[in-house]
Write a protein that holds these residues in place. Structure first.
Motif, PDB file in Angstrom:
ATOM      1  N   PHE A 120       0.832  -1.205   0.000  1.00 47.50           N
ATOM      2  CA  PHE A 120       0.000   0.000   0.000  1.00 47.50           C
ATOM      3  C   PHE A 120       0.867   1.255   0.000  1.00 47.50           C
ATOM      4  N   ILE A 121       1.870   1.241   0.880  1.00 50.41           N
ATOM      5  CA  ILE A 121       2.713   2.431   1.014  1.00 50.41           C
ATOM      6  C   ILE A 121       3.527   2.670  -0.255  1.00 50.41           C
ATOM      7  N   LEU A 122       4.130   1.611  -0.755  1.00 51.45           N
ATOM      8  CA  LEU A 122       4.978   1.758  -1.942  1.00 51.45           C
ATOM      9  C   LEU A 122       4.153   2.208  -3.151  1.00 51.45           C
ATOM     10  N   THR A 123       2.987   1.626  -3.321  1.00 51.45           N
ATOM     11  CA  THR A 123       2.124   2.029  -4.436  1.00 51.45           C
ATOM     12  C   THR A 123       1.790   3.510  -4.329  1.00 51.45           C
ATOM     13  N   ASN A 124       1.419   3.933  -3.119  1.00 54.42           N
ATOM     14  CA  ASN A 124       1.093   5.348  -2.913  1.00 54.42           C
ATOM     15  C   ASN A 124       2.277   6.251  -3.195  1.00 54.42           C
ATOM     16  N   LEU A 125       3.451   5.856  -2.712  1.00 54.64           N
ATOM     17  CA  LEU A 125       4.640   6.681  -2.902  1.00 54.64           C
ATOM     18  C   LEU A 125       4.967   6.823  -4.385  1.00 54.64           C
ATOM     19  N   LYS A 126       4.870   5.702  -5.092  1.00 55.12           N
ATOM     20  CA  LYS A 126       5.158   5.741  -6.536  1.00 55.12           C
ATOM     21  C   LYS A 126       4.149   6.620  -7.255  1.00 55.12           C
ATOM     22  N   GLU A 127       2.898   6.506  -6.879  1.00 57.42           N
ATOM     23  CA  GLU A 127       1.856   7.287  -7.553  1.00 57.42           C
ATOM     24  C   GLU A 127       1.958   8.768  -7.239  1.00 57.42           C
ATOM     25  N   LEU A 150      12.518   4.846  -1.375  1.00 57.85           N
ATOM     26  CA  LEU A 150      11.073   4.624  -1.239  1.00 57.85           C
ATOM     27  C   LEU A 150      10.800   3.196  -0.802  1.00 57.85           C
ATOM     28  N   ASN A 151      11.552   2.288  -1.375  1.00 58.23           N
ATOM     29  CA  ASN A 151      11.388   0.884  -1.018  1.00 58.23           C
ATOM     30  C   ASN A 151      11.726   0.649   0.460  1.00 58.23           C
ATOM     31  N   LYS A 152      12.829   1.273   0.882  1.00 54.83           N
ATOM     32  CA  LYS A 152      13.245   1.165   2.286  1.00 54.83           C
ATOM     33  C   LYS A 152      12.172   1.727   3.208  1.00 54.83           C
ATOM     34  N   LEU A 153      11.657   2.895   2.828  1.00 55.28           N
ATOM     35  CA  LEU A 153      10.636   3.542   3.658  1.00 55.28           C
ATOM     36  C   LEU A 153       9.394   2.669   3.776  1.00 55.28           C
ATOM     37  N   ALA A 154       8.965   2.129   2.630  1.00 52.58           N
ATOM     38  CA  ALA A 154       7.759   1.295   2.634  1.00 52.58           C
ATOM     39  C   ALA A 154       7.961   0.074   3.523  1.00 52.58           C
ATOM     40  N   THR A 155       9.155  -0.524   3.423  1.00 48.19           N
ATOM     41  CA  THR A 155       9.448  -1.689   4.256  1.00 48.19           C
ATOM     42  C   THR A 155       9.407  -1.298   5.730  1.00 48.19           C
ATOM     43  N   GLU A 156      10.076  -0.186   6.038  1.00 44.08           N
ATOM     44  CA  GLU A 156      10.145   0.224   7.437  1.00 44.08           C
ATOM     45  C   GLU A 156       8.763   0.555   8.007  1.00 44.08           C
ATOM     46  N   ILE A 157       8.011   1.367   7.277  1.00 39.97           N
ATOM     47  CA  ILE A 157       6.713   1.813   7.795  1.00 39.97           C
ATOM     48  C   ILE A 157       5.762   0.636   8.000  1.00 39.97           C
ATOM     49  N   SER A 158       5.882  -0.370   7.143  1.00 40.53           N
ATOM     50  CA  SER A 158       4.982  -1.524   7.280  1.00 40.53           C
ATOM     51  C   SER A 158       5.249  -2.321   8.556  1.00 40.53           C
TER      52      SER A 158
END
Ligand code: HEC
Length: 170
Positions: A120-127, A150-158
């Motif tokens: 969810f986070i990565l999709t949002n960030l990319k969009e 962005l990938n790192k952030l998405a992993t961390e936030i999840s």
């Protein structure tokens, strides 16, 4: 002649008294409004003093004459502030995202991120970054970040939710 004078005086008196009554009415109305305003502010004051009391108790270490519900509230607050302190995030997140999404992703100006999946986070960030999803704040911010970040952030936030739960169980 006297009749005329009496008539004139009584007319003047009648006019004067109705003006006077009109003034009183206005004053009463004003007073009513003031009371309403005071009543409203009393509610907000009550709310903010409650917070203040809790804050004070946190800094003074609590007071003996406080009631049970305040104590419970204090305990919950201390617990959550303790978990806030124990909650560590990367500087990447802290520097770029926490100001709007909160130190632990709890949401402030930006929506709550805690509990969201990586996808969810990565999709949002990319969009946001590509402009498919329009938001000037997120768009501008993400231009400076690489795909990897962005990938790192998405992993961390999840992982925030699990981290938060783990810290809170202690
Ligand atoms: C200046 C404030 C601000 C900063 C800094 C910020 N965001 Fe946001 N973010 C927002 C706002 C506002 C939205 C809601 C945008 C919308 O839905 O149009 C949002 C939306 C999001 C969303 C979608 C959430 C949802 O539920 O729709 C994600 C994911 C996100 N941000 C991640 C991040 C990450 C990761 C960072 C750090 C790189 C970051 N944001 C930095 C303000 C910010």
């Amino acid at each position: 002649m006297i009749k005329h004078i009496i008539a004139a005086v009584s007319i003047v008196l009648a006019i004067w008294s109705s003006i006077y009554m009109y003034g009183l009415d206005k004053e009463a109305h004003k007073l009513e409004n003031i009371h309403k305003i005071i009543a409203k502010s009393a509610i907000t004051i009550k709310k903010s003093t409650k917070k203040l009391v809790i804050k004070e108790m946190l800094t003074t270490g609590g007071s003996s004459n406080s009631n049970d519900s305040a104590n419970k509230e204090l305990e919950a607050l201390q617990k959550s502030s303790g978990s806030m302190a124990a909650f560590k995030t990367s500087s990447l997140y802290a520097q770029n995202c926490s100001s709007c999404h909160g130190k632990i992703g709890q949401g402030i100006i930006g929506p709550k991120l805690m509990g969201r999946t990586k996808k969810f986070i990565l999709t949002n960030l990319k969009e946001f970054k590509s402009g498919v999803k329009k938001n000037y704040v997120m768009y501008g911010l993400l231009q400076n970040l690489t795909k990897e970040q962005l990938n790192k952030l998405a992993t961390e936030i999840s992982t925030f939710q699990a981290k938060y739960d783990a810290v809170n169980k202690k």
